[in-house]
Design an enzyme around this catalytic site. Structure first.
Site, PDB file in Angstrom:
ATOM      1  N   GLU A   1      91.119  24.920  31.823  1.00 36.50           N
ATOM      2  CA  GLU A   1      92.182  24.211  30.807  1.00 36.50           C
ATOM      3  C   GLU A   1      93.064  23.591  32.223  1.00 36.50           C
ATOM      4  O   GLU A   1      93.200  22.408  31.882  1.00 36.50           O
ATOM      5  CB  GLU A   1      93.677  25.339  30.959  1.00 36.50           C
ATOM      6  CG  GLU A   1      94.682  25.508  30.189  1.00 36.50           C
ATOM      7  CD  GLU A   1      95.849  24.593  30.837  1.00 36.50           C
ATOM      8  OE1 GLU A   1      96.854  23.800  30.303  1.00 36.50           O
ATOM      9  OE2 GLU A   1      95.522  24.228  31.999  1.00 36.50           O
TER      10      GLU A   1
ATOM     11  N   ASP B   1     101.160  30.880  27.912  1.00 38.27           N
ATOM     12  CA  ASP B   1     100.761  29.566  29.649  1.00 38.27           C
ATOM     13  C   ASP B   1     102.398  29.619  30.356  1.00 38.27           C
ATOM     14  O   ASP B   1     102.992  29.960  29.200  1.00 38.27           O
ATOM     15  CB  ASP B   1     100.260  28.329  29.350  1.00 38.27           C
ATOM     16  CG  ASP B   1      99.688  28.062  30.131  1.00 38.27           C
ATOM     17  OD1 ASP B   1      99.925  28.482  31.482  1.00 38.27           O
ATOM     18  OD2 ASP B   1      97.993  27.517  30.566  1.00 38.27           O
TER      19      ASP B   1
HETATM   20 CO    CO Z   1      98.993  24.751  35.147  1.00 43.17          CO
HETATM   21 ZN    ZN Z   2      98.695  26.884  33.128  1.00 44.37          ZN
END
Ligand code: CO
Ligand code: ZN
Length: 330
Positions: free
Chosen positions: A193, A216
């Site tokens: 990511e 997240d």
């Molecule tokens: Co990050």
């Molecule tokens: Zn992240």
């Protein structure tokens, strides 16, 4: 949950080198999943089947962390490096990194001519206690993550990788608490990511979900002279409305708010000025899907002391469970 948090936030796993994370997470989810698979990039995917009446939902939390990679070993045994993901020079001096085999290194930099200047990363080096290139235990190409134990102060939890191991914890905890669901669920513990949401992209293309929910961290506006932002630590789960890579599906945002209100879960709305999440590749994969993100508010993101509030973490778990165990009407 704290034991699981400690295990995951202290683990090694820079982007592209998530094997140790996969080994830690797999036994946690195995008893609760109908199928488990690992794809070519290394995404760990747990499927939990629904009763056939719901939608196909992909939930994504990334296992990888920012870090460094060795580019050169000097005659004297010092290591030059490049970044893996968003590493800023002003977080480095005197910090420590750890390599896959456990070797720890100290970060320092070439002499500063001017105390106010900030060197480019190429002028930083790592000292692993070697005295020459020959006896240096680390070679070119070796990745390292930052090295810092979990710190617990009341409800505040600080670690090098709340981004996004705390999202992984939210996903695992929600999967454990979900007894039944109408939906066909794919919990994806994604890779890479931090270098451009690459893992979630291939996973979303393969799964082709109707709905995508990323988990997240997000920034907060509650520290001295912070960039103005409505999100605060301890004020509940953050429901993303927009970030610099994605505008969340308005129907999904509405549903998240309704579920939170109905279950008395504190929440706040998030508009993030810089950065994006795995929700972006999910939204635009294949023919596209309704994508959104439940964010865990986090101070000091991309430093070795990323800080979250345990209450917010719990509220993110509760919100995700409420969404997944009920019908999704967008
Ligand atoms: Co990050
Ligand atoms: Zn992240």
């Amino acid at each position: 949950m704290n034991e699981l948090i400690q295990k995951l936030v202290e683990a090694f796993g820079p982007s592209g080198f998530e094997d140790q994370m996969r080994q830690l997470i797999r036994p946690e989810i195995e008893p609760y999943a109908d199928e488990i698979s690992v794809d070519a990039l290394g995404n760990l995917i747990a499927r939990k089947k629904g009763d056939g009446s719901g939608l196909k939902v992909m939930i994504a939390a990334h296992m990888d962390e920012i870090g460094v990679m060795i580019t050169h070993v000097t005659e004297e045994g010092f290591l030059r490096f490049t970044n893996i993901g968003g590493v800023s020079a002003h977080t480095l001096l005197g910090g420590r990194v750890q390599f896959a085999d456990g070797t720890v290194g100290i970060i320092h930099a070439d002499r500063f001519e001017d105390a106010h200047e900030l060197h480019p990363l190429s002028k930083y080096f790592i000292d692993v206690g070697a005295t020459s290139r020959q006896n240096c235990p680390v070679a070119v190409g070796a990745p390292a993550g930052f090295y810092r134990p979990l710190l617990v102060q009341g409800s505040r939890l600080s670690a090098k990788t709340m981004d996004d191991r705390i999202g992984c914890v939210v996903a695992i905890e929600a999967l454990k608490r979900l007894s039944t669901t109408p939906h066909d669920l794919y919990f994806v513990f994604s890779v890479q990511e931090e270098v451009g949401t690459r893992g979630a992209q291939t996973a979303a293309n393969a799964i082709n979900p109707d709905v995508g929910i990323a988990l997240d961290v997000t920034l907060t506006g509650d520290v001295p002279e912070a960039r103005p932002m409505a999100v605060r630590l301890g004020a509940g789960a953050a429901i993303k409305v927009k970030d610099s890579g994605m505008i969340a599906h308005t129907g999904l945002v509405r549903l998240m708010r309704q579920r939170a209100s109905a279950a008395n879960i504190p929440y706040q709305l998030e508009v993030l000025d810089g950065g994006t999440t795995d929700a972006r590749p999910m939204q635009i994969a294949g023919p596209g899907c309704a994508a959104g993100c439940i964010s865990i508010p986090c101070r000091y993101v991309h430093t070795p002391s990323e800080t979250v509030d345990a209450g917010d973490v719990e509220h993110c778990v509760q919100l995700l469970v409420e969404i997944l165990r009920n019908p999704i009407d967008l």
